[in-house]
Structure formats: structure tokens, C-alpha cells
Scaffold this active site. Structure first.
Site, PDB file in Angstrom:
ATOM      1  N   GLY A 159       3.792   1.224   2.787  1.00  0.00           N
ATOM      2  CA  GLY A 159       4.839   0.256   2.463  1.00  0.00           C
ATOM      3  C   GLY A 159       5.675   0.688   1.274  1.00  0.00           C
ATOM      4  O   GLY A 159       6.909   0.625   1.306  1.00  0.00           O
ATOM      5  N   GLY A 198       0.824  -1.198   0.000  1.00  0.00           N
ATOM      6  CA  GLY A 198       0.000   0.000   0.000  1.00  0.00           C
ATOM      7  C   GLY A 198       0.862   1.252   0.000  1.00  0.00           C
ATOM      8  O   GLY A 198       2.080   1.205  -0.229  1.00  0.00           O
ATOM      9  N   SER A 243      -6.117   7.284   4.825  1.00  0.00           N
ATOM     10  CA  SER A 243      -6.038   5.914   4.313  1.00  0.00           C
ATOM     11  C   SER A 243      -7.424   5.304   4.167  1.00  0.00           C
ATOM     12  O   SER A 243      -7.682   4.537   3.238  1.00  0.00           O
ATOM     13  CB  SER A 243      -5.169   5.059   5.236  1.00  0.00           C
ATOM     14  OG  SER A 243      -5.694   5.029   6.556  1.00  0.00           O
ATOM     15  N   ASN A 286      -1.947   1.898  11.911  1.00  0.00           N
ATOM     16  CA  ASN A 286      -2.829   2.765  12.670  1.00  0.00           C
ATOM     17  C   ASN A 286      -3.408   2.020  13.858  1.00  0.00           C
ATOM     18  O   ASN A 286      -3.331   0.793  13.958  1.00  0.00           O
ATOM     19  CB  ASN A 286      -3.969   3.271  11.779  1.00  0.00           C
ATOM     20  CG  ASN A 286      -3.517   4.333  10.796  1.00  0.00           C
ATOM     21  OD1 ASN A 286      -2.589   5.088  11.074  1.00  0.00           O
ATOM     22  ND2 ASN A 286      -4.181   4.409   9.654  1.00  0.00           N
ATOM     23  N   LYS A 341      -2.184   9.698  18.286  1.00  0.00           N
ATOM     24  CA  LYS A 341      -2.392   9.450  16.858  1.00  0.00           C
ATOM     25  C   LYS A 341      -3.806   8.937  16.605  1.00  0.00           C
ATOM     26  O   LYS A 341      -4.470   9.333  15.632  1.00  0.00           O
ATOM     27  CB  LYS A 341      -1.365   8.441  16.342  1.00  0.00           C
ATOM     28  CG  LYS A 341      -1.531   8.049  14.858  1.00  0.00           C
ATOM     29  CD  LYS A 341      -1.298   9.217  13.914  1.00  0.00           C
ATOM     30  CE  LYS A 341      -1.571   8.855  12.449  1.00  0.00           C
ATOM     31  NZ  LYS A 341      -0.694   7.797  11.936  1.00  0.00           N
ATOM     32  N   GLU A 401     -10.732   0.098   7.781  1.00  0.00           N
ATOM     33  CA  GLU A 401     -10.113  -0.340   9.035  1.00  0.00           C
ATOM     34  C   GLU A 401     -10.795   0.278  10.253  1.00  0.00           C
ATOM     35  O   GLU A 401     -10.181   0.474  11.303  1.00  0.00           O
ATOM     36  CB  GLU A 401      -8.615  -0.019   9.042  1.00  0.00           C
ATOM     37  CG  GLU A 401      -8.264   1.435   8.853  1.00  0.00           C
ATOM     38  CD  GLU A 401      -6.770   1.699   8.843  1.00  0.00           C
ATOM     39  OE1 GLU A 401      -5.992   0.858   9.330  1.00  0.00           O
ATOM     40  OE2 GLU A 401      -6.377   2.770   8.354  1.00  0.00           O
TER      41      GLU A 401
END
Length: 305
Positions: free
Chosen positions: A20, A17, A252, A104, A182, A264
């Protein structure tokens, strides 16, 4: 090697992704021996950032059985895909391998450990980097080059690994606060952009900013119950930061929804709601966002934009 398996060594990046691909490109540029391990192969990795477009000459491998242990394994899959990386872990993680989980949410190391060889050292990492995978093997960087890891020998070695790259690596003793800070941002920017199908500029809308502040107030109460040390100033700083980001930046989760991939949300808003339940804290706004994100997850919208 005699059995036909290639000794990997160097740096193994699991996940093709945005994160990466961008990390692989940053490490390759300073001479690190990098291999990108992917589920679906593609011919080449191309990264676009402020300096222009560049093809990154990293190895791209799709067969978990074709390699041996690496010195470093950087896990950049989405949190929900961690278990699916287990075949790579079996090949790439040896006695001297350091594993860094760059995802995350919270509990990165705990999420990976059940799928790793017993005793493998695992370092959680928090990353601030807005990157979009626009197509297989094509990465666009929108801003941010920071990572934070727990202080210690492994954290210092990780910082040395990224020496010379654009990334600033910070080591923190209070990593719980770092991770929840975060998440304080991710639990707002990710679902709000994904559900509205708008980029970061959506936070210029006063009503959306008010919603974001309400979500953050709930997250702060939960985070502090979990042992973090967050304040209202953290929320104000993050919301103000959204207005200074490039207007074309997103999240994301937005990129995943536009591409029709699963979201996610369970590891972002879901982590907030689960922790709230443990401590008996009411989080109605986050519960509503979790329900909406769950309903939207995986919808094929790529052809609509």
C-alpha cells in the site's frame, strides 16, 4: 461537504503495509491525488528504493467517517484483513468507484464482494513487488514493479492510472492461470522464508530447493484441476528466479512473522489444500507446511532479531 464529510475523489489506498505504501508513493510521484487510509495513524510516509530515501507527501487518514467516495479504491490489506476494511468501503465506494483488490492468493474479487456495496465493479490484481514495511510509515522496496489484471475496460483504465509510474501493468484474458502462477510462487517462498526465518538466499540450499520443487509439483496438479494452465517449466522458471533475486529480499509472510503479526498462510497454502480437497488430490507436503505455518502464525519474534 455540508455534513462535514470530505469528498475524497482521486485514489484511495486502503492498507499501510509495504504494498500500500509503495503504490501510494508511485502514484503520488506522477501527480495522482492519493490518500492512504490506515487503521493506526502515523505522521509521514517514507519510501526507500534504488533511488534513495524519499518522504511521500500523501494524505494519511485513519477515520472512515471523514471521507466520501473515491474514483479508485486500491485494497492492499492482507487477505485475512479484507472484512476489517468494510467501514472504509462504506465511505469510499460510490456509484462511480472502481475497486481493485491487490492481494496474494486466488479469488481476490470474490473475497471482497460480500463487504462492498452491491454492484460495485471489482478488479482482481496480481502484483510482483518485494516491499518491506520496516516501521509504521517506512517502506523499503527490494525489487519488482509488475501487476497483472484481467483484460477489459477496467483493466485498461487501471493501466492508464499507473501510466508514468515504474509499474508495468499487463492485461490478461486467462486471469485464472495468472493468479495460480503467482500462487505457485507464493505457496513456496512465503512459508519457507517465514518458517526458516531466512531471506530469499535460503533457496540456494539444495535441500530447500528440492522441497520447493515438491511443493510446486503439488500446486501445479491442483491449479490445473482448477482450470489454470501451468507446467513444470513454470516451476523451474520460478525456482531459478529465486536465485537471481537480491539476497536481502524476503517475502510478506517472513516480514509479518518477524514483526509478530498473523500470517496469511490460510489464503496461500490453505487455498491450495482447500482446492486439493475439492478435487481429491493428495498434497502431503502442502498439508505439512500449512500445519507448521498455522503453529507459527502470530508468534512475537520481532524482539528476537
Amino acid at each position: 461537504m455540508a455534513d462535514g464529510t470530505r469528498q475524497a475523489g482521486g485514489v484511495a489506498v486502503i492498507g499501510s503495509g509495504g504494498i500500500g505504501g509503495y503504490l501510494a508513493g508511485a502514484l503520488e510521484r506522477v501527480g495522482r491525488d492519493v490518500t492512504l487510509y490506515v487503521r493506526t495513524p502515523f505522521d509521514r510516509l517514507v519510501v526507500t528504493d534504488a533511488s534513495g530515501e524519499r518522504e511521500v507527501p500523501v494524505r494519511i487518514v485513519a477515520d472512515p467517517g471523514a471521507v466520501g467516495p473515491a474514483d479508485w479504491v486500491l485494497v492492499t490489506t492482507k487477505a485475512q484483513d479484507t472484512a476489517g476494511a468494510e467501514p472504509w468501503f462504506r465511505s469510499l465506494v460510490g456509484p462511480g468507484t472502481r475497486v481493485v483488490v491487490i492481494q496474494n492468493g486466488v479469488g481476490q474479487a470474490e473475497r471482497a464482494r460480500p463487504h462492498l456495496p452491491a454492484g460495485a465493479p471489482v478488479l482482481p490484481a496480481i502484483i510482483y513487488c518485494s516491499v518491506e514495511r520496516t516501521a509504521p510509515g517506512r517502506i523499503a522496496h527490494h525489487g519488482g514493479t509488475r501487476m497483472t489484471v484481467p483484460a477489459g475496460a477496467d483493466g485498461a483504465a487501471f493501466a492508464e492510472l499507473f501510466s508514468g509510474t515504474p509499474f508495468e501493468i499487463t492485461q490478461e484474458a486467462d486471469f485464472v492461470t495468472v493468479a495460480w502462477r503467482k500462487l505457485l510462487s507464493n505457496a513456496v517462498v512465503n512459508p519457507v522464508t517465514a518458517l526458516t526465518l531466512r531471506r530469499i538466499v535460503v533457496f540456494n540450499d539444495p535441500a530447500i530447493r528440492e522441497l520447493g520443487r515438491g511443493l510446486m509439483d503439488e500446486v501445479i496438479r491442483v491449479a490445473n484441476a482448477e482450470g489454470a494452465r501451468l507446467t513444470d517449466e513454470d516451476a523451474t522458471r520460478i525456482l531459478d528466479g529465486y536465485t537471481r533475486m537480491p539476497a536481502d529480499g524476503g517475502s510478506s509472510m517472513l516480514y509479518d512473522r518477524l514483526a509478530g503479526r498473523p500470517l496469511e498462510h490460510a489464503h496461500l497454502t490453505g487455498a491450495v489444500v482447500a482446492a486439493a480437497e475439492r478435487h481429491g488430490i493428495a498434497v502431503p507436503l502442502n498439508r505439512a507446511i500449512l500445519a507448521l505455518a498455522g503453529a507459527a502464525s502470530g508468534q512475537g519474534l520481532a524482539g528476537d532479531r
